[in-house]
Design an enzyme around this catalytic site. Sequence first.
Site, PDB file in Angstrom:
ATOM      1  N   HIS A  23     -31.980 -21.879   2.754  1.00 16.89           N
ATOM      2  CA  HIS A  23     -33.286 -22.273   2.650  1.00 16.89           C
ATOM      3  C   HIS A  23     -33.698 -21.518   1.439  1.00 16.89           C
ATOM      4  O   HIS A  23     -33.457 -20.323   1.155  1.00 16.89           O
ATOM      5  CB  HIS A  23     -34.072 -21.921   3.652  1.00 16.89           C
ATOM      6  N   ARG A  83     -28.226 -28.234   2.406  1.00 21.05           N
ATOM      7  CA  ARG A  83     -26.665 -28.420   2.919  1.00 21.05           C
ATOM      8  C   ARG A  83     -25.645 -28.068   1.793  1.00 21.05           C
ATOM      9  O   ARG A  83     -25.683 -28.642   0.808  1.00 21.05           O
ATOM     10  CB  ARG A  83     -26.841 -29.977   3.529  1.00 21.05           C
TER      11      ARG A  83
END
Length: 315
Positions: free
Chosen positions: A97, A192
């Site tokens: 993140h 991802r």
Amino acid sequence: MKEPLFLQPVFQERIWGGTALRDVYGYEIPSDRTGECWAISGHPNGQSIVKNGAFAGKTLGELWGSNRELFGNLEGDVFPLLTKILDANADLSVQVHPDDAYAKEHENGELGKTECWYIIDCKEGAELVFGHTAKTKEEFVHQIEAGNWDQLLRRVPIKKGEFFYVPSGSIHALCEGTLVLETQQSSDTTYRVYDYDRTDANGNKRELHLDKAIDVTTIPHQDPQLNITTEKREGAEITTFVQAQYFSVYKWDIDGDLHYTQTHPFLLMSALSGDGSLEIDGKTYRVKKGDHFIIPATVHQFTMKGELELIVAHP
């Protein structure tokens, strides 16, 4: 406003989800692929709705906009925290993140995402991905391009009751057979890195976000240094997991009557197990396993009673 805000969870289906949210907590889930319970959320992708009292039917986001006194008049465009329960019935994708600055620039003003996990339960031999072995960005990119995932990714064995703090920039993934409570910044931004080459029903692989992931990953990986402490008080044992920039998280094991003076902008409370009650200004509210609620800033003193296991957080 001297009352708690009990909240209706929002459920999110995921390819890695299962039925634990129904089996363990009795929630009415949308399908056997339910991965996430957004238990306390003001995020537009899944808003909690107040179930009780003067604000019944309002979303948490609406209250943040119209009744900021409930939240200690904190500044900010969005309710800052998000509490989830995650059912990892299969491995989650390996992801990372961004921090606030990167997310603001690249994700339309979204917050970054620092998060943490409390392991509610896990299968024997369970593990998670936390961190990587690369010493330089060049090595990190090379290992990704070569598909050397076993060499690159750090796997950590886990046990029920453990706690992990996951700052933005940390490579991570929950793995099969894990049920966790997650406290995080209110963000839905995920980059991802690797998804085990899985495909959906149409044979399509899920999108990866390698350029952004390489931009934001902390290299080399840094394990956060936690100072977990436990304090015995009358009626409870309080474990402090983390006190950090975006949130502080605790576990309250209630066994009797805990009288508490509220000094924070608000408290997020999630009942992982047990049964008891909350008393505010002479009024009693039942608290049972699976309940999620907020003690607002306008409540200065309260008492928790019974036998309850709570995860408690505040900004």
